[in-house]
Design an enzyme around this catalytic site. Structure first.
Site, mmCIF file in Angstrom:
data_model
loop_
_atom_site.group_PDB
_atom_site.id
_atom_site.type_symbol
_atom_site.label_atom_id
_atom_site.label_comp_id
_atom_site.label_asym_id
_atom_site.label_seq_id
_atom_site.Cartn_x
_atom_site.Cartn_y
_atom_site.Cartn_z
ATOM 1 C CB THR B 13 -0.910 0.026 1.251
ATOM 2 O OG1 THR B 13 -1.497 -1.267 1.386
ATOM 3 C CG2 THR B 13 -2.002 1.058 1.117
ATOM 4 C CB VAL B 14 3.493 2.502 2.326
ATOM 5 C CG1 VAL B 14 4.537 3.615 2.315
ATOM 6 C CG2 VAL B 14 2.580 2.644 3.532
ATOM 7 C CE LYS B 45 9.103 -12.214 1.684
ATOM 8 N NZ LYS B 45 8.404 -12.100 2.974
ATOM 9 C CE LYS B 104 3.691 1.716 11.128
ATOM 10 N NZ LYS B 104 2.999 2.635 10.300
ATOM 11 N N GLY B 186 -10.282 -1.237 4.843
ATOM 12 C CA GLY B 186 -8.833 -1.262 4.635
ATOM 13 C C GLY B 186 -8.043 -0.538 5.712
ATOM 14 C CD GLU B 189 -1.708 -4.993 8.154
ATOM 15 O OE1 GLU B 189 -1.147 -6.018 7.745
ATOM 16 O OE2 GLU B 189 -1.127 -4.068 8.724
ATOM 17 C CG ASP B 200 0.978 1.170 14.370
ATOM 18 O OD1 ASP B 200 1.677 1.019 13.352
ATOM 19 O OD2 ASP B 200 0.406 2.249 14.636
ATOM 20 C CE LYS B 204 2.342 4.650 13.677
ATOM 21 N NZ LYS B 204 0.870 4.622 13.508
ATOM 22 N N GLY B 301 -2.575 6.032 5.878
ATOM 23 C CA GLY B 301 -3.056 6.165 4.514
ATOM 24 C C GLY B 301 -1.893 6.317 3.566
#
Lengths: 336, 336
Positions: B13-14, B45, B104, B186, B189, B200, B204, B301
C-alpha cells in the site's frame, strides 16, 4: 567555542524575553548548537528606561553602531511598527547580516522585499515568530509545501481576542469587563485596537498568504470585522445550540483569486477550532495529499515568541554549519 | 534538468502510494526542487503479483542490483517488518545512499544504529513517515528541541484503534463489528493484532522517545494494554459523564527515568485529544518554553505517508543543493 555576536533591536516584552531566554539557556544552546550566542549590542529608543537592565552588552540608540560592526553576524528584531524596523533590517541584510524578526506588521508590509534582498546578499531571514507565537507554523507550512498544495487555511491567530471571547462565555461577563481583565493580565494593550479589530490577525494572515500563495490579496478586499460588537447574549445563545463564536481568519484560493477574511463565526463542536480556548491559537491547513492538519498552542507571550526566534537562529546556524561540513568534505574528497 | 535516480523497496500500500504520488506530482516536484526524481528500480518479494504494474522501471527480487548501482543515490523503504528492511538500509548507507523509511517496527528497533551509521557515511536518514503519517511530527519535534526541552508527550498514534473506538461510541456497535468495518475499509489488516494490541503505537512511541530523550525505556517496562476488551457499555457510560475512552500513548521523564505507556484512558472534553476522532492521530507536546503544542491530522493512509516520505526527500535534496550553492560561493569568495 566559536562565539556568534548578535544585536537585538528593541527591549520591550519580546526583546526582554529573547534576551532573558538567551541568558537562561546559554548552556543548552551551546550544547545543542556548538556555538555560543552573545548579545553584544541592544538598540533602544529610550535608554533612560533601561538603566537598570543588567548584562554585559552595549545599549545604544544609534543603529549605525550595529551596522558598522562586522563582528555582528545576526540581528534579532523585536520592534513594534513598520518603520524604522524595515529600514533597519534592509540595511542589515545589505551589510550581510542574517535577520530574525517577530514584527508582523512590518513583515506583512515588506516580507517579500526582505526575502528577495536576502537572496541577493546570501543571508537568511527568520520570521517564525511573526505568526502564531510558539506554534511552529511557518516551518510546518514550508515543509508541507515541498510536496503538498495548501488549499485553505482557517485559523485563530489572535490570542487576546480569543481570550476575551472565552472569558465572556465562561464567566458570563460583558465585552468591556473581559477586555479590562485582558489588559490587567497584560494580554491586551491599553489601546487594544490591533487585537480586537483584527489588525493583528490580518497581518499574520497576509504573511501566511505570501508564504502559501506567493502573494497577498488586495488589502481592501479582505473582510475584517472585529469582536467588540459581540454581545454576551449572542455568545450564550450560540452556546445553547452547542456552538461557539470564534474570531476566524481564513484564506482560500477560489478561481485563482485569494479570498481572505477575519470575521466572527459561530462554529459547532465538531469544528477543529471549537476547543481552542483562552490565549491559544489554532491553525487548520487543508492540503491535497496529507489532508487536514491542525496545529494549536500558545499564540503569544514573551517565551513562546523568544523560542520561535531562537529556533530560527538555530536553523540558520545549523545551515551555516552544515555547509561548512560539506565544504570540508568536498575538499577532502577532492584531495584524496 | 538534473535527474536523481531512486530505488523503492516494497510495493504494498505505502510503496504503491509513493510511486503513484511521485508519478502524479512529477511536474510539481521538478518545479519546487529543480530536479527530476526517477524511480528506476523497485524491489519486490513476489514479482508475479506486479506483472501489470505500469511504469518505466526495473522490478527485481535482488537487492544487490540496487546496491551495486552507483547511479541510485537514494533508497525509499516501504517494507513491513524488521528484517530484511534493516539490513537493506544499513547496506544502502554503507554504499553512500541516502535512505528514507516508513517502517516503524524496524526503526524502533534499529533507528539509533542507522542514524549513527549515516553520520559516519555522510548520508541522511528520513523517518518522518514512521510516526503519525502525514502529521509532520518528527520535524516539528526536531525544530522545537533546538531550543525547548520536551517534558511530556501524550498522543493518539494509531488511527485504526481510534477509528474503532469512535465507531463503537457513535454507532453504538460492539468491538467486533467496528473491527470488521475497519477491515472492510482497509484501515485494519486481517490480523489486526498490531493495531488493536497497541504494538504499532508502541513502536511509534519508542521512535519519539529516541528522538526526544535520545534513548528508549526498557521495552518490558512499558505498560501496553490494547483496546479489544473495551465494551460498548463502558464507552457509553463514559459518554454520559462527558468523557471519551481513547487509546493513549504517553511518554514522560520522571526522576530521570523514561515512563512510557499505551493504555486506554477516559478523558474529559477539555482534554486536547478528546476531539481527535476516526482515523486521525493527535500529539500533545509539553515543552518548557513554548508551553503546550498540539498537532493533529491523518495518521495513516498511502498518500499522507507518501507525502511524509517525499517531504523527507525534499529536505535531503535541498540540503545537498544548499551545500552546493555555499561551496560555489566559497570558491567564488576565495578566488576574488
Amino acid at each position: 567555542m566559536e562565539k556568534i555576536q548578535v544585536a537585538l533591536l528593541g527591549l520591550g516584552t519580546v526583546g526582554k524575553g529573547v534576551y532573558r531566554t538567551l541568558q537562561k539557556l546559554n548552556k543548552r544552546i551551546e550544547e545543542k548548537l556548538g556555538v555560543s550566542i552573545e548579545v553584544t549590542t541592544i538598540l533602544v529608543k529610550h535608554p533612560e528606561k533601561h538603566r537598570n537592565f543588567e548584562g554585559n552588552h552595549l545599549i545604544t540608540t544609534d543603529f549605525q553602531h550595529i551596522l558598522d560592526n562586522p563582528e555582528i553576524k545576526l540581528v534579532l528584531e523585536a520592534i513594534v511598527g513598520v518603520e524604522p524596523a524595515y529600514s533597519y533590517l534592509a540595511k542589515s541584510i545589505k551589510a550581510k547580516k542574517h535577520v530574525i524578526t517577530a514584527n508582523k506588521a512590518m513583515f506583512a508590509h515588506h516580507g517579500k522585499e526582505l526575502l528577495a534582498l536576502a537572496e541577493d546578499y546570501h543571508v537568511q531571514v527568520g520570521f517564525e515568530a511573526t505568526t502564531a507565537g510558539g506554534i511552529p507554523i511557518i516551518q510546518t507550512i514550508r515543509k508541507l509545501l515541498h510536496v503538498n498544495q495548501i488549499r485553505q487555511v482557517t485559523a485563530i491567530l489572535n490570542g487576546t481576542s480569543n481570550y476575551i471571547l472565552t472569558e465572556m462565555r465562561e464567566k458570563k461577563i460583558p465585552f468591556k469587563q473581559a477586555l479590562y481583565q485582558a489588559q490587567q493580565l497584560g494580554y491586551a494593550e491599553l489601546d487594544p485596537t490591533n487585537d480586537i479589530e483584527g489588525f493583528d490577525a490580518f497581518f499574520k494572515l497576509m504573511i501566511l498568504s505570501e508564504l502559501i500563495f506567493h502573494e497577498q490579496p488586495a488589502w481592501s478586499n479582505v473582510d475584517r470585522i472585529g469582536i467588540k460588537d459581540i454581545t454576551l447574549r449572542e455568545l450564550l445563545e450560540q452556546q445553547e445550540c452547542g456552538k461557539r463564536i470564534k474570531h476566524l481568519a481564513s484564506l482560500q484560493l477560489i478561481d485563482e483569486q485569494i479570498r481572505a477574511s477575519i470575521i466572527p463565526v459561530s462554529i459547532p463542536a465538531t469544528h477543529p477550532l471549537y476547543s481552542i480556548e483562552g490565549v491559544d491559537n489554532g491553525i487548520v491547513l487543508e492540503t491535497d495529499l496529507v489532508g487536514r492538519i491542525i496545529l494549536a498552542g500558545p499564540g503569544a507571550g514573551a517565551f513562546p515568541t523568544a523560542s520561535a526566534m531562537l529556533e530560527d537562529l538555530a536553523i540558520i546556524l545549523r545551515s551555516l554549519h552544515q555547509s561548512t561540513i560539506t565544504v570540508s568534505q568536498e575538499l577532502i574528497n577532492s584531495t584524496t
